[in-house]
Design a protein around this motif. Structure first.
Motif, PDB file in Angstrom:
ATOM      1  N   VAL A  51       6.280  -9.812  -1.229  1.00  0.00           N
ATOM      2  CA  VAL A  51       6.771  -8.499  -1.669  1.00  0.00           C
ATOM      3  C   VAL A  51       5.643  -7.463  -1.643  1.00  0.00           C
ATOM      4  O   VAL A  51       5.832  -6.340  -1.193  1.00  0.00           O
ATOM      5  CB  VAL A  51       7.409  -8.601  -3.074  1.00  0.00           C
ATOM      6  CG1 VAL A  51       7.698  -7.235  -3.650  1.00  0.00           C
ATOM      7  CG2 VAL A  51       8.677  -9.429  -3.011  1.00  0.00           C
ATOM      8  N   VAL A  52       4.454  -7.855  -2.110  1.00  0.00           N
ATOM      9  CA  VAL A  52       3.328  -6.918  -2.099  1.00  0.00           C
ATOM     10  C   VAL A  52       2.951  -6.572  -0.661  1.00  0.00           C
ATOM     11  O   VAL A  52       2.709  -5.412  -0.334  1.00  0.00           O
ATOM     12  CB  VAL A  52       2.122  -7.485  -2.877  1.00  0.00           C
ATOM     13  CG1 VAL A  52       0.889  -6.621  -2.682  1.00  0.00           C
ATOM     14  CG2 VAL A  52       2.458  -7.588  -4.361  1.00  0.00           C
ATOM     15  N   THR A  53       2.940  -7.558   0.228  1.00  0.00           N
ATOM     16  CA  THR A  53       2.613  -7.313   1.632  1.00  0.00           C
ATOM     17  C   THR A  53       3.599  -6.343   2.265  1.00  0.00           C
ATOM     18  O   THR A  53       3.200  -5.423   2.994  1.00  0.00           O
ATOM     19  CB  THR A  53       2.588  -8.640   2.421  1.00  0.00           C
ATOM     20  OG1 THR A  53       1.598  -9.485   1.846  1.00  0.00           O
ATOM     21  CG2 THR A  53       2.266  -8.415   3.876  1.00  0.00           C
ATOM     22  N   GLU A  54       4.896  -6.518   2.011  1.00  0.00           N
ATOM     23  CA  GLU A  54       5.912  -5.586   2.525  1.00  0.00           C
ATOM     24  C   GLU A  54       5.697  -4.181   1.974  1.00  0.00           C
ATOM     25  O   GLU A  54       5.828  -3.199   2.692  1.00  0.00           O
ATOM     26  CB  GLU A  54       7.313  -6.053   2.120  1.00  0.00           C
ATOM     27  CG  GLU A  54       7.879  -7.147   2.948  1.00  0.00           C
ATOM     28  CD  GLU A  54       9.268  -7.538   2.450  1.00  0.00           C
ATOM     29  OE1 GLU A  54       9.962  -6.695   1.839  1.00  0.00           O
ATOM     30  OE2 GLU A  54       9.639  -8.697   2.669  1.00  0.00           O
ATOM     31  N   THR A  55       5.380  -4.107   0.707  1.00  0.00           N
ATOM     32  CA  THR A  55       5.241  -2.824   0.027  1.00  0.00           C
ATOM     33  C   THR A  55       4.072  -2.012   0.565  1.00  0.00           C
ATOM     34  O   THR A  55       4.147  -0.787   0.655  1.00  0.00           O
ATOM     35  CB  THR A  55       5.063  -3.056  -1.494  1.00  0.00           C
ATOM     36  OG1 THR A  55       6.161  -3.832  -1.960  1.00  0.00           O
ATOM     37  CG2 THR A  55       5.013  -1.749  -2.248  1.00  0.00           C
ATOM     38  N   ILE A  56       2.994  -2.674   0.962  1.00  0.00           N
ATOM     39  CA  ILE A  56       1.782  -1.957   1.376  1.00  0.00           C
ATOM     40  C   ILE A  56       1.636  -1.863   2.888  1.00  0.00           C
ATOM     41  O   ILE A  56       0.567  -1.517   3.394  1.00  0.00           O
ATOM     42  CB  ILE A  56       0.526  -2.627   0.781  1.00  0.00           C
ATOM     43  CG1 ILE A  56       0.380  -4.058   1.282  1.00  0.00           C
ATOM     44  CG2 ILE A  56       0.549  -2.566  -0.728  1.00  0.00           C
ATOM     45  CD1 ILE A  56      -0.908  -4.729   0.872  1.00  0.00           C
ATOM     46  N   ALA A  57       2.702  -2.115   3.619  1.00  0.00           N
ATOM     47  CA  ALA A  57       2.635  -2.174   5.082  1.00  0.00           C
ATOM     48  C   ALA A  57       2.001  -0.932   5.717  1.00  0.00           C
ATOM     49  O   ALA A  57       1.227  -1.047   6.654  1.00  0.00           O
ATOM     50  CB  ALA A  57       4.027  -2.420   5.655  1.00  0.00           C
ATOM     51  N   ASP A  58       2.312   0.255   5.232  1.00  0.00           N
ATOM     52  CA  ASP A  58       1.803   1.489   5.846  1.00  0.00           C
ATOM     53  C   ASP A  58       0.714   2.167   5.029  1.00  0.00           C
ATOM     54  O   ASP A  58       0.392   3.327   5.273  1.00  0.00           O
ATOM     55  CB  ASP A  58       2.960   2.476   6.044  1.00  0.00           C
ATOM     56  CG  ASP A  58       4.017   1.927   6.989  1.00  0.00           C
ATOM     57  OD1 ASP A  58       3.635   1.183   7.909  1.00  0.00           O
ATOM     58  OD2 ASP A  58       5.209   2.219   6.803  1.00  0.00           O
ATOM     59  N   ALA A  59       0.149   1.463   4.083  1.00  0.00           N
ATOM     60  CA  ALA A  59      -0.839   2.069   3.184  1.00  0.00           C
ATOM     61  C   ALA A  59      -2.178   2.269   3.885  1.00  0.00           C
ATOM     62  O   ALA A  59      -2.549   1.521   4.784  1.00  0.00           O
ATOM     63  CB  ALA A  59      -1.030   1.188   1.962  1.00  0.00           C
ATOM     64  N   ARG A  60      -2.893   3.292   3.432  1.00  0.00           N
ATOM     65  CA  ARG A  60      -4.264   3.512   3.905  1.00  0.00           C
ATOM     66  C   ARG A  60      -5.274   3.165   2.818  1.00  0.00           C
ATOM     67  O   ARG A  60      -6.460   3.081   3.076  1.00  0.00           O
ATOM     68  CB  ARG A  60      -4.429   4.965   4.339  1.00  0.00           C
ATOM     69  CG  ARG A  60      -3.717   5.209   5.664  1.00  0.00           C
ATOM     70  CD  ARG A  60      -4.079   6.555   6.218  1.00  0.00           C
ATOM     71  NE  ARG A  60      -2.831   7.317   6.294  1.00  0.00           N
ATOM     72  CZ  ARG A  60      -2.743   8.614   6.169  1.00  0.00           C
ATOM     73  NH1 ARG A  60      -3.813   9.330   5.935  1.00  0.00           N
ATOM     74  NH2 ARG A  60      -1.597   9.212   6.263  1.00  0.00           N
ATOM     75  N   HIS A  61      -4.789   2.995   1.606  1.00  0.00           N
ATOM     76  CA  HIS A  61      -5.606   2.561   0.476  1.00  0.00           C
ATOM     77  C   HIS A  61      -4.647   1.958  -0.538  1.00  0.00           C
ATOM     78  O   HIS A  61      -3.553   2.479  -0.747  1.00  0.00           O
ATOM     79  CB  HIS A  61      -6.366   3.742  -0.137  1.00  0.00           C
ATOM     80  CG  HIS A  61      -7.404   3.313  -1.124  1.00  0.00           C
ATOM     81  ND1 HIS A  61      -7.097   2.974  -2.414  1.00  0.00           N
ATOM     82  CD2 HIS A  61      -8.727   3.146  -0.991  1.00  0.00           C
ATOM     83  CE1 HIS A  61      -8.207   2.627  -3.048  1.00  0.00           C
ATOM     84  NE2 HIS A  61      -9.215   2.719  -2.201  1.00  0.00           N
ATOM     85  N   VAL A  62      -5.049   0.851  -1.181  1.00  0.00           N
ATOM     86  CA  VAL A  62      -4.143   0.142  -2.091  1.00  0.00           C
ATOM     87  C   VAL A  62      -4.837  -0.141  -3.413  1.00  0.00           C
ATOM     88  O   VAL A  62      -5.986  -0.574  -3.444  1.00  0.00           O
ATOM     89  CB  VAL A  62      -3.682  -1.199  -1.468  1.00  0.00           C
ATOM     90  CG1 VAL A  62      -2.839  -1.997  -2.455  1.00  0.00           C
ATOM     91  CG2 VAL A  62      -2.922  -0.970  -0.179  1.00  0.00           C
ATOM     92  N   THR A  63      -4.111   0.113  -4.493  1.00  0.00           N
ATOM     93  CA  THR A  63      -4.506  -0.347  -5.821  1.00  0.00           C
ATOM     94  C   THR A  63      -3.393  -1.256  -6.312  1.00  0.00           C
ATOM     95  O   THR A  63      -2.237  -0.846  -6.382  1.00  0.00           O
ATOM     96  CB  THR A  63      -4.712   0.823  -6.802  1.00  0.00           C
ATOM     97  OG1 THR A  63      -5.750   1.663  -6.311  1.00  0.00           O
ATOM     98  CG2 THR A  63      -5.081   0.327  -8.182  1.00  0.00           C
ATOM     99  N   LEU A  64      -3.754  -2.496  -6.611  1.00  0.00           N
ATOM    100  CA  LEU A  64      -2.797  -3.474  -7.108  1.00  0.00           C
ATOM    101  C   LEU A  64      -3.004  -3.602  -8.610  1.00  0.00           C
ATOM    102  O   LEU A  64      -4.013  -4.132  -9.065  1.00  0.00           O
ATOM    103  CB  LEU A  64      -3.021  -4.818  -6.399  1.00  0.00           C
ATOM    104  CG  LEU A  64      -2.067  -5.949  -6.710  1.00  0.00           C
ATOM    105  CD1 LEU A  64      -0.618  -5.566  -6.427  1.00  0.00           C
ATOM    106  CD2 LEU A  64      -2.447  -7.181  -5.903  1.00  0.00           C
ATOM    107  N   ASP A  65      -2.065  -3.074  -9.376  1.00  0.00           N
ATOM    108  CA  ASP A  65      -2.164  -3.063 -10.835  1.00  0.00           C
ATOM    109  C   ASP A  65      -1.510  -4.320 -11.405  1.00  0.00           C
ATOM    110  O   ASP A  65      -0.289  -4.435 -11.433  1.00  0.00           O
ATOM    111  CB  ASP A  65      -1.497  -1.807 -11.385  1.00  0.00           C
ATOM    112  CG  ASP A  65      -1.597  -1.677 -12.899  1.00  0.00           C
ATOM    113  OD1 ASP A  65      -2.150  -2.593 -13.543  1.00  0.00           O
ATOM    114  OD2 ASP A  65      -1.138  -0.655 -13.424  1.00  0.00           O
ATOM    115  N   LEU A  66      -2.345  -5.252 -11.831  1.00  0.00           N
ATOM    116  CA  LEU A  66      -1.870  -6.500 -12.432  1.00  0.00           C
ATOM    117  C   LEU A  66      -2.154  -6.536 -13.926  1.00  0.00           C
ATOM    118  O   LEU A  66      -2.123  -7.594 -14.552  1.00  0.00           O
ATOM    119  CB  LEU A  66      -2.543  -7.698 -11.741  1.00  0.00           C
ATOM    120  CG  LEU A  66      -2.385  -7.788 -10.227  1.00  0.00           C
ATOM    121  CD1 LEU A  66      -3.119  -9.013  -9.692  1.00  0.00           C
ATOM    122  CD2 LEU A  66      -0.932  -7.803  -9.817  1.00  0.00           C
TER     123      LEU A  66
END
Length: 135
Positions: A51-66
């Motif tokens: 799900v995270v991989t699908e969500t960030i498919a077009d991102a240029r920068h990612v913050t994963l808030d866990l």
């Protein structure tokens, strides 16, 4: 000799996992913040990574808030390493905002600190006024 199948009802309820994403108004264009709540365990670690991989498919920068996860199993660390490899290959900078559950597991399972963490200093206790005896 005969063998009989014994069925036992599951004693553990199904653990929930919720993933929400949004574009950040702060930072670079294309910055996606992905917030995950619930629990990441052996039963849903692959789903978490997918799900995270699908969500960030077009991102240029990612913050994963866990930071709001209630539970994080070591299976989640494997998912984070897979995400790390994918994002490094794509040249996408990313970071993880861990909560207590994630910090404890990563301290044990990621001693080389390969997962890029946002280090948040805990608030310092309020200063108490010092009293001196004047005599």
């Amino acid at each position: 000799m005969s063998v009989a199948a014994i069925s036992r009802p599951s004693l553990q309820p199904r653990h929930t996992l919720s993933v929400a994403a949004g574009m950040s108004a702060i930072g670079a264009p294309g910055h996606i913040v992905v917030s995950v709540t619930g629990e990441v365990d052996a039963a849903n670690a692959k789903e978490f990574a997918s799900v995270v991989t699908e969500t960030i498919a077009d991102a240029r920068h990612v913050t994963l808030d866990l930071s709001c996860l209630d539970f994080f199993a070591f299976d989640g660390v494997a998912a984070l390493h897979a995400l790390n490899a994918r994002l490094l290959r794509a040249g996408v900078p990313w970071r993880v905002l861990p909560g207590n559950a994630v910090s404890r597991v990563l301290a044990l399972c990621d001693p080389e600190a390969l997962i890029p963490l946002v280090r948040v200093e805990p608030p310092s206790p309020p200063r108490r006024p010092r009293l001196r005896l004047v005599g």
